[in-house]
Design an enzyme around this catalytic site. Structure first.
Site, mmCIF file in Angstrom:
data_model
loop_
_atom_site.group_PDB
_atom_site.id
_atom_site.type_symbol
_atom_site.label_atom_id
_atom_site.label_comp_id
_atom_site.label_asym_id
_atom_site.label_seq_id
_atom_site.Cartn_x
_atom_site.Cartn_y
_atom_site.Cartn_z
ATOM 1 C CB SER A 1 -9.551 -22.465 24.118
ATOM 2 O OG SER A 1 -9.907 -23.820 24.068
ATOM 3 C CG ASP B 1 -12.604 -23.345 21.921
ATOM 4 O OD1 ASP B 1 -11.959 -22.339 21.601
ATOM 5 O OD2 ASP B 1 -12.088 -24.324 22.500
#
Length: 276
Positions: free
Chosen positions: A38, A163
Site C-alpha cells: 500500500s 490493497d
C-alpha cells in the site's frame, strides 16, 4: 548479512516511514531488499530507487506537496456520494494518485532499480497474495494501494487487484523467505494500539481489518527463525486519534509525524544497535 526494509500499509500515516528512513540512512543502514504494501509500496519504491539519505528530502517534499494539494482524497462530499452511486464500488478517483506517481516515476521499471523491490497486492480473481517484482512500477503501486471502498480496483493484464494490506500488510515473513538476515520493520503504529469491540457501523470494517492485519504480523514475527535479526521501529508520530472515520483525509500533520517518528526511531536504533 542481507538487510531488508519492510514498509507496511497505513494511508496518510505512511508519512511516519519517512522519519524511520531518515534514522536508518543516517546510520548508513542501507537495504539489499525492499518490500512494500500500500503506501509502503510508494515509500519503498522511492528508497529502492535512491537508497541514500537524499531520498528523505525527496520523500518529505512529496508528502508535503500532497498535503498542500489535498488532491488524493480531496473530493467534496457531494462528489464522493455521486461517484459511490455511479460506480457502486468506490468514492474517490485513482486519477490524482496515478498522476502524482507518473510524475515521480514515469516509465521506470522494477528492473531499473539499484535495490531489489517487491510490491504486494491482493488479486481478486485468484483470492491470493500477489507480488510485483518486474515490469512498470506505477501500476504496481496503484494496485497495492487500491483501498477497498475508497479507490477502484486496479486492473493489470486483465486481472483486478485491491490493497495489499488485505493479504499481507507488513510483509515480514516474505523478507525472511527471500533470505533476509536483518529486517527493519517500518510500520505506522496501529499494531501497537489495543483494539476494542466496534460500537458503530463504520468501525466494524476498521476493527475487522486490524484483526487480520495484526494476526498475520504477529504470526510472522513469532516464527522468525534463529539467526534472523528483526527490528520494529517505533511510530512516534501516530496515536489513537488517527483511527477516526475521516482520518484518511487528514494530511495536516505530515511534517510533525515525520519529525516525531524520526526522533523515536533514532533513539530506538541508538539503544538497539549502540551509538556510533
Amino acid at each position: 548479512m542481507t538487510t531488508a526494509f519492510v514498509l507496511g500499509g497505513g494511508g496518510v500515516l505512511g508519512a511516519v516511514e519517512v522519519g524511520m528512513l531518515r534514522a536508518l540512512l543516517e546510520r548508513d543502514i542501507v537495504p539489499d531488499l525492499v518490500l512494500g504494501t500500500s503506501v509502503g509500496a510508494l515509500n519503498g519504491a522511492m528508497v529502492a530507487r535512491q537508497p541514500d539519505l537524499a531520498v528523505v528530502e525527496r520523500l518529505t517534499d512529496l508528502w508535503v506537496a500532497t498535503a498542500r494539494s489535498r488532491d488524493v482524497y480531496g473530493d467534496r462530499p457531494l462528489r464522493t456520494v455521486r461517484r459511490a452511486v455511479s460506480t457502486g464500488t468506490h468514492i474517490y478517483s485513482s486519477r490524482p494518485l496515478r498522476t502524482r506517481l507518473e510524475e515521480e516515476f514515469g516509465d521506470s521499471r522494477f528492473e531499473d532499480l539499484p535495490v531489489r523491490l517487491g510490491v504486494c497486492a491482493a488479486s481478486i480473481e485468484r483470492a491470493a497474495e500477489h507480488w510485483f517484482t518486474t515490469g512498470p512500477i506505477v501500476p504496481a503501486i496503484l494496485a497495492s494501494a487500491a483501498v477497498p471502498g475508497l479507490l477502484p480496483p486496479a486492473e493489470i493484464d486483465g486481472e483486478h487487484f485491491l490493497d495489499g494490506g488485505l493479504v499481507n500488510s507488513v510483509p515480514v515473513g516474505r523478507a525472511v523467505e527471500l533470505g533476509a538476515t536483518r529486517v527493519f520493520v517500518l510500520q505506522v503504529g496501529r499494531i501497537d494500539r489495543p483494539l476494542t469491540p466496534p460500537k458503530r457501523p463504520w468501525e466494524v470494517a476498521r476493527v475487522s481489518f486490524e484483526v487480520a492485519r495484526r494476526h498475520r504480523f504477529m504470526r510472522d514475527m513469532a516464527t522468525i527463525p534463529d539467526g534472523v535479526e528483526a527490528h520494529v521501529l517505533p511510530a512516534g508520530g501516530t496515536s489513537s486519534r488517527d483511527d477516526s472515520l475521516l482520518a484518511h483525509r487528514d494530511f495536516s500533520g505530515v511534517q510533525a509525524r515525520i519529525d516525531a517518528t524520526y526522533v523515536a526511531s533514532r533513539a530506538y536504533l541508538d539503544d538497539a544497535l549502540g551509538r556510533s
